[in-house]
Design an enzyme around this catalytic site. Structure first.
Site, PDB file in Angstrom:
ATOM      1  N   GLU A  94       1.035  -1.175  -0.034  1.00 48.74           N
ATOM      2  CA  GLU A  94       0.146  -0.400   0.486  1.00 48.74           C
ATOM      3  C   GLU A  94       1.165   1.442   0.332  1.00 48.74           C
ATOM      4  O   GLU A  94       1.716   1.517   0.951  1.00 48.74           O
ATOM      5  CB  GLU A  94      -1.324  -0.086   1.028  1.00 48.74           C
ATOM      6  CG  GLU A  94      -2.109  -0.816   0.958  1.00 48.74           C
ATOM      7  CD  GLU A  94      -2.869  -0.648   2.000  1.00 48.74           C
ATOM      8  OE1 GLU A  94      -2.915   0.040   2.939  1.00 48.74           O
ATOM      9  OE2 GLU A  94      -4.418  -1.443   2.707  1.00 48.74           O
ATOM     10  N   ASP A 109      -4.959  10.066   9.114  1.00 44.51           N
ATOM     11  CA  ASP A 109      -3.892   9.462   9.942  1.00 44.51           C
ATOM     12  C   ASP A 109      -3.286  10.391  11.504  1.00 44.51           C
ATOM     13  O   ASP A 109      -3.621  12.092  11.971  1.00 44.51           O
ATOM     14  CB  ASP A 109      -3.097  10.385   8.844  1.00 44.51           C
ATOM     15  CG  ASP A 109      -2.975   8.976   7.819  1.00 44.51           C
ATOM     16  OD1 ASP A 109      -3.085   8.099   8.404  1.00 44.51           O
ATOM     17  OD2 ASP A 109      -3.454   9.341   7.142  1.00 44.51           O
TER      18      ASP A 109
END
Ligand SMILES: Cc1ncc(COP(=O)(O)O)c(C=O)c1O
Lengths: 270, 406
Positions: free
Chosen positions: A49, A60
């Protein structure tokens, strides 16, 4: 069959689990990303990824947010990230690559231009954190026509109805977010994950990858036991942050992290 | 050039997924989807619930002090020498700005949903203060996220929030202003979604926020409409409001959208000038993109990275804008313009000296544009400025610009 489906099916036939590392493209420097991708594969990665840096990574935690800042300090753009995958493909035609990021860079590039370039570069899947299937109606046919797997998130808060609907819009695998929180938090509860992933398996035939909170061989094995693959992100990105200055040392450190995870996952097979 | 909007067109907006044309929507990570869908369902139910509406109206009357006056600025009108200038006095609300209309509404929603922990983002600190205020009153735990740069330039409001019992989290990431505060509020929300209600301060964010914040703020326009008819005997010819995220502007405009004769002007922060790139005017100089849960006009670079913004007023220092404004721009119903920092400061000084009313620096943008506009209009015409807040919080900034230590 897409490259992602092939890899996951082969692993399944062997009774093995996928190891899916995440790094942010352009971190610590755009020149290093392809090299690091090869390092991840050598250390046991089945799928990569690759994060596309964004100025406002709302889902995040600080570790990946700082990686975005480092990558953007070198002006790493989506077009450049696609070019990195093209470069990677010269030496690796086997390992699937999933781009993971936020919608706006893709929107700015234009969806059709993006889909064309991604397919041309040998990108296999696209995971857009802030794009639920409801908003993906325009993008989905563009991806489907080019064999790009759309990968969507499932969360602890996702209802059964949505699990079914999201799975219908997904191909390759679905990504189960192991806890309510941002990347990098240490909140994973393996029993809870096992229960939910078991339930997801009842609702969809797609492989289920689990990410968020996996940081060592122990958590990888515990989650691997109940899923089809584990996604490992913040702990790798943190390692990159701490070894920015010395690429050889960085590659060793990444390998030292992934190797035990690979072994722990493979020991589940026997 | 205005298009004719009808009640029927408006009642279909946003659609059931929160779209205003191509704008709006719900672009968030999966963890938040369920909460947003529950919020939407509960809000649509409560919106029609007379008990909920009565509770809201009661608080607006007795806690906020509504209706806010519509004031004819006679001396300013004379000095400007054009259209009659009227002021909608949101600065007189409890806590000093329009923001409280919305926090009252959302706190009521939180109570109905049984949430005990409240989070909010804030730029100028007005929304943070308004949120901390309703939390103090209802005994709710309150966390306010504020860019580290704004913590500095709005020190007075930071202290007000602390006195009210809120925890203020200074956000050090990114550009350390409002957009980064919103990122951190979203991160907190994802992490505490079970017990936390996020009170968003403007008509941005994922559906249903742009809808519900607009509905709560629309009290401004509803009152204005009635007051204009009573006091001036007609509807205004032009409405002028500043646009950060766009809540005071949409609240003022919304009840007039189908009145073709009423021109609408949203004033963005021109900063050092649009041509310098240092501004916060996405409607004037941005392009469509996706940020903070919705599609709208944004300030971004060619790669889709969000640009840093500049405005002398912290409350306008945001690279996006509510999706309904993006739609109103594209259909041509509202005009979006900008004034510079310097023009806004002149607006502040003029209103202060000529009428004895000190507007917030955000509102001063509307004042500055309205003065230019009124001068081009006939004496029998009527311009209304939304004085969205009072300038007390900005005295420090203005003194600094004047080179004075306080
Ligand atoms: C007094 C005042 N006016 C306007 C704004 C801008 O917000 P909005 O565009 O949502 O009204 C703010 C924001 O802090 C404010 O404090």
């Amino acid at each position: 069959m897409s490259r992602i489906e092939q890899v996951l099916q082969t692993l399944k036939g062997q009774g093995r689990k996928a190891l899916i590392p995440y790094i942010t493209a352009g971190d610590p420097h755009p020149d290093k990303t392809v090299e690091l991708m090869h390092t991840l594969v050598a250390a046991g990665a089945d799928i990569i990824e690759l994060g596309v840096p964004f100025s406002d990574p709302m889902a995040d935690g600080p570790v990946i947010a700082l990686a975005c800042e480092r990558a953007l300090a070198h002006n790493t753009s989506l077009r450049q990230v696609i070019a990195m995958v093209k470069e990677f493909r010269k030496d690796d035609g086997r390992t699937p690559v999933v781009l993971m990021g936020y919608l706006n860079p893709m929107e700015a590039m234009g969806y059709e231009a993006f889909a064309d370039a991604a397919a041309d570069a040998g990108i296999d899947g696209v995971l857009t954190v802030d794009l639920p299937p409801e908003e993906a109606e325009d993008v989905a046919p563009l991806f489907a026509a080019r064999n790009l797997d759309p990968i969507f998130l499932l969360a602890p808060t996702t209802t059964d109805e949505r699990i079914r609907a999201i799975s219908e819009h997904s191909s390759g695998y679905v990504y189960y977010v192991s806890f309510k929180g941002v990347t990098g938090a240490a909140k994973i509860d393996v029993d809870e994950v096992a229960a939910k992933v078991g339930h997801i398996h009842e609702l969809t035939a797609l492989p289920v990858g689990v990410g968020f909170g996996i940081r060592d061989a122990e958590t990888a094995a515990a989650v691997g036991r109940v899923s089809d693959g584990v996604i490992v992100g913040s702990v790798l990105v943190d390692t990159i942050a701490r070894n920015q200055a010395d690429t050889d040392q960085l590659k060793r450190a990444l390998t030292d992290l992934l190797h035990p995870m690979r072994e722990a996952l493979d020991s589940l097979a026997s | 050039m205005s298009v004719k909007l009808t009640e029927e067109m408006l009642s279909a907006l946003p659609d059931n997924r929160g779209h205003f044309g191509v704008f709006g929507g719900r672009f968030v990570s999966e963890t938040l989807m369920d909460s947003l869908m529950i919020l939407e369902k509960e809000y649509l139910r409560l919106k029609e619930d007379p008990e909920f509406q009565a509770a809201f109206d009661k608080d607006l009357a007795h806690y906020v002090g509504r209706p806010s006056p519509l004031y004819f600025a006679e001396r300013l009108t004379r000095e400007t020498g054009g259209a009659q200038i009227w002021l909608k006095r949101e600065d007189l609300n409890h806590t000093g700005a329009h923001k409280v209309n919305n926090t009252i509404g959302q706190a009521l929603l939180a109570a109905f949903l049984g949430k005990k922990r409240i989070i909010a983002e804030t730029g100028a600190g007005q929304h943070g203060v308004a949120t901390a205020t309703v939390c103090a009153r209802l005994g709710l735990e309150c966390h306010v996220f504020m860019g580290a740069e704004d913590v500095q330039r709005q020190a007075l409001n930071v202290y007000r929030m602390k006195l009210l019992g809120a925890q203020v989290h200074a956000v050090e990431s990114g550009t350390r202003t409002l957009k980064d505060a919103m990122n951190d509020a979203m991160r907190d929300w994802v992490s505490n979604v079970d017990d936390t209600f996020y009170i968003i301060g403007t008509v941005a964010g994922p559906h249903p926020y742009p809808l519900l914040v607009r509905d709560f703020q629309a009290v401004i326009g509803r009152e204005l409409r009635q007051q204009a008819l009573e006091q001036a005997g007609k509807l205004p010819d032009a409405l002028v409001a500043c646009v950060g995220g766009g809540s005071n502007a949409i609240g003022m405009f919304y009840p007039f959208l189908t009145d073709e004769s009423v021109e609408l002007y949203g004033v963005e922060a021109g900063g050092h000038g649009i041509e310098t790139g240092e501004h916060a005017a996405p409607l004037c100089a941005g392009r469509p993109g996706v940020l903070h849960g919705n599609r709208t006009y944004l300030m971004e670079d060619e790669n889709g990275q969000i640009s840093s913004t500049h405005s002398v007023s912290a409350g306008l220092d945001y690279p996006g804008v509510g999706p309904e404004h993006a739609w109103l721009k594209d259909v041509g119903r509202a005009n979006y313009v900008s004034v510079t920092d310097e023009e806004a400061l002149d607006g502040f000084r003029t209103l202060t000296r000529v009428e004895g009313i000190m507007p917030a620096l955000e509102s001063s943008h509307a004042v500055a544009y309205a003065l230019k506009l009124a001068a081009t209009m006939d004496k029998d015409q009527m311009v209304v400025i939304n004085v969205s807040g009072r300038g007390d919080k900005d005295i420090h900034t203005i003194a600094q610009i004047d080179g004075i230590e306080i």
